[in-house]
Design a protein around this motif. Structure first.
Motif, PDB file in Angstrom:
ATOM      1  N   GLU A  76       0.848  -1.190   0.000  1.00  0.00           N
ATOM      2  CA  GLU A  76       0.000   0.000   0.000  1.00  0.00           C
ATOM      3  C   GLU A  76       0.879   1.233   0.000  1.00  0.00           C
ATOM      4  O   GLU A  76       1.820   1.340   0.776  1.00  0.00           O
ATOM      5  N   PRO A  78       0.664   5.719  -0.550  1.00  0.00           N
ATOM      6  CA  PRO A  78      -0.280   6.846  -0.584  1.00  0.00           C
ATOM      7  C   PRO A  78      -0.769   7.105  -2.006  1.00  0.00           C
ATOM      8  O   PRO A  78      -0.073   6.838  -2.984  1.00  0.00           O
ATOM      9  N   LYS A  79      -1.992   7.631  -2.131  1.00  0.00           N
ATOM     10  CA  LYS A  79      -2.605   7.843  -3.437  1.00  0.00           C
ATOM     11  C   LYS A  79      -1.811   8.801  -4.322  1.00  0.00           C
ATOM     12  O   LYS A  79      -1.848   8.679  -5.531  1.00  0.00           O
ATOM     13  N   ASP A  80      -1.102   9.730  -3.762  1.00  0.00           N
ATOM     14  CA  ASP A  80      -0.356  10.689  -4.570  1.00  0.00           C
ATOM     15  C   ASP A  80       1.032  10.167  -4.954  1.00  0.00           C
ATOM     16  O   ASP A  80       1.829  10.886  -5.526  1.00  0.00           O
TER      17      ASP A  80
END
Length: 141
Positions: A76, A78-80
Motif C-alpha cells: 500500500e 499513498p494515493k499521490d
C-alpha cells in the motif's frame, strides 16, 4: 544513436510503469529438471514462499501442477505516489509439467528449503532384458 531512438519521451513510453507491470521480472517458478538413473529431480526458484503457500497436484494425463500463492499483496502506498518500477511480481506463479510415463506417481516427494522447491519423482525400475534362449518348436500347441 540509442538516445536518438530511445530518447527521454520514447524511453518513458517504452519502459513506463504500464509495460513493467506486464513483465514480471521475478524468477519465481524458474525450473531445472535433472534425470538420474533412479529418479527425476525438479527444482524451482520460490524465493520467500513457505510450504503452506505452495500447492502441488498431480492431474489427469500425468501433468504435475505447481502453484505458489499468497506471497505478500502489493504494498500500500499513498494515493499521490507514483510507481516507477514494479518488478517483484504479483506474489504468485504457476507451472505445469508433463511427467514421463516411467514416474511412480504414488511416491512423489516435495521439499522447500532456502527458496528452492525440490520435487523428487522416483522412476519405475527398468524391466530386465530377456536373456537369449532357444524356444522349442512343437507340431501342436
Amino acid at each position: 544513436m540509442a538516445d536518438l531512438f530511445l530518447g527521454s519521451p520514447f524511453r518513458r513510453f517504452l519502459w513506463g510503469p504500464t509495460v513493467l507491470r506486464e513483465w514480471q521480472g521475478s524468477s519465481a517458478g524458474a525450473m531445472d529438471w535433472v534425470e538420474t538413473p533412479s529418479s527425476h529431480l525438479l527444482k524451482f526458484n520460490v524465493p520467500g514462499y513457505g510450504k503452506d503457500q505452495i500447492k502441488i497436484q498431480l492431474e489427469e494425463d500425468n501433468v504435475l501442477s505447481i502453484r505458489g500463492e499468497g506471497l505478500g499483496a502489493k504494498e500500500e502506498v499513498p494515493k499521490d505516489s507514483v510507481w516507477h518500477v514494479s518488478e517483484r511480481g504479483k506474489g504468485e506463479f504457476a507451472r505445469n509439467v508433463v511427467l514421463p510415463e516411467s514416474v511412480r506417481a504414488d511416491q512423489i516427494k516435495a521439499q522447500v528449503e532456502n527458496g528452492v522447491l525440490t520435487i523428487v519423482l522416483p522412476k519405475e525400475p527398468a524391466p530386465a532384458k530377456p536373456k537369449t534362449r532357444p524356444i522349442p518348436v512343437s507340431s501342436k500347441l
